[in-house]
Design an enzyme around this catalytic site. Sequence first.
Site, mmCIF file in Angstrom:
data_model
loop_
_atom_site.group_PDB
_atom_site.id
_atom_site.type_symbol
_atom_site.label_atom_id
_atom_site.label_comp_id
_atom_site.label_asym_id
_atom_site.label_seq_id
_atom_site.Cartn_x
_atom_site.Cartn_y
_atom_site.Cartn_z
ATOM 1 N N PRO A 1 0.826 -1.212 0.000
ATOM 2 C CA PRO A 1 0.000 0.000 0.000
ATOM 3 C C PRO A 1 0.857 1.257 0.000
ATOM 4 C CG PRO A 1 -0.835 -1.595 1.576
ATOM 5 C CD PRO A 1 0.497 -2.113 1.108
ATOM 6 N N GLU A 2 0.575 2.146 -0.938
ATOM 7 C CA GLU A 2 1.257 3.429 -1.026
ATOM 8 C C GLU A 2 0.240 4.517 -0.728
ATOM 9 O OE1 GLU A 2 3.691 3.818 -4.548
ATOM 10 O OE2 GLU A 2 4.089 1.665 -4.632
ATOM 11 N N LYS B 1 2.022 7.257 4.344
ATOM 12 C CA LYS B 1 1.422 5.927 4.363
ATOM 13 C C LYS B 1 0.750 5.602 5.691
ATOM 14 C CE LYS B 1 5.006 4.091 1.269
ATOM 15 N NZ LYS B 1 6.040 3.037 1.112
ATOM 16 N N HIS C 1 -6.980 -13.852 7.097
ATOM 17 C CA HIS C 1 -6.015 -12.793 7.357
ATOM 18 C C HIS C 1 -6.635 -11.589 8.063
ATOM 19 C CE1 HIS C 1 -3.681 -14.662 3.794
ATOM 20 N NE2 HIS C 1 -3.234 -15.143 4.941
ATOM 21 N N ARG D 1 0.953 -10.508 5.844
ATOM 22 C CA ARG D 1 2.330 -10.666 6.297
ATOM 23 C C ARG D 1 2.639 -10.018 7.644
ATOM 24 N NH1 ARG D 1 6.487 -9.486 1.529
ATOM 25 N NH2 ARG D 1 7.877 -10.292 3.144
ATOM 26 N N ARG E 1 15.069 -2.119 -4.099
ATOM 27 C CA ARG E 1 13.752 -2.420 -4.659
ATOM 28 C C ARG E 1 13.862 -2.728 -6.146
ATOM 29 N NH1 ARG E 1 9.547 -0.656 -1.725
ATOM 30 N NH2 ARG E 1 8.492 -2.262 -2.931
#
Length: 268
Positions: A2-3, A60, A100, A119, A257
Site C-alpha cells: 500500500p502506497e 502511508k 487474514h 504478512r 527495490r
Amino acid sequence: MPELPDVEGFRRLVAANATGRRIDSVVVADSGVLEPGLDADRFARAVRGRRPGPALRHGKWLLLPLGDSSSAHGVPCLLVHFGMTGGFVWCTGHADGHRHDRILLGFESGSELRYRDMRKLTGVRMAEADSEVDELLNALGPDAAEVSAAEFAARLRGTGSGIKAALLDQSVVAGLGNLCVDEALWRARTHPRRKSRELTATELGELHRAMGSVLRSSVREGRVPERRGWLNGIRNERSRRCPRCSAVLCRAATAGRTTVWCPSCQPE
C-alpha cells in the site's frame, strides 16, 4: 505494498462508514499486528465504546482519533501502517471471515471494520498522548500529495543518495512507494540512480509535477493503476517495452527495490 493512493482509499472508506459510529465490539484475532507492549485486552478496553473522529492520513500512515477535540490529535488515537499487505475492509451484515483478518471492530449497526493483513510487517499502534502522535509525524517528511515544489526540491538537494532512494525515504517525503516512484521518474525522464543533489532546478520541477500527476490519478482509483500508457501498465510483462519510445525496458534492483526504467528516455 500500500502506497499513498491506497492509504487515502482506506481513509475514505473509514470516513464514509465509521466516523461518529460507536464501536460496540473489538476482536483481536491476532495480536501480532499490535505494537510491542500493547496487548489485546488493553487495546480492546481503550477502543470499545468509542466513536471514531475524522480519519487523517500522512504519507502511508492513517490516524484514527477515538477521543474528543480537547486534544490536538483526538487521543487515544490509532496509528495504522499497512506494511506490505495490509488494508481496511468494511463488511456489512454477517460477512464471512477471512483468515487474514487480524482485528475486527464491530459497530452498532452490525457492520465491521476489519484490519486484514497477510504478512503482518507493521500494524497498529495506539497513542494515548498527543506527544506520541507528534513523535511519529515529526519523523516523517511532508506528505507527498501536499509538498510544495520549493520544499520538494530543497529536501531532495539535502540528501546524498540516488534519487530513487531519496524518494522512497519517508523522512524526506512521506507516502511514496516503489510503483509511484518508478512511474514519476519515468514521466520526468530521470534515471533512478542519478544523485538527488545533481538534479537541476528544472529537472526537480518536472519531477515534482510528474509525482503530483501520478498521485492525483492514482488517488482517484485508490491504487497505482495498471493503465495503458503508464509504465506501471507494462512493468510486469514478459516483453517490456517503453510506452513512450518502445525501447526495451531495464529491470534491476535499485535502493533495494525492483526498479524498471527506460534506458532511452531515462539516460544515466
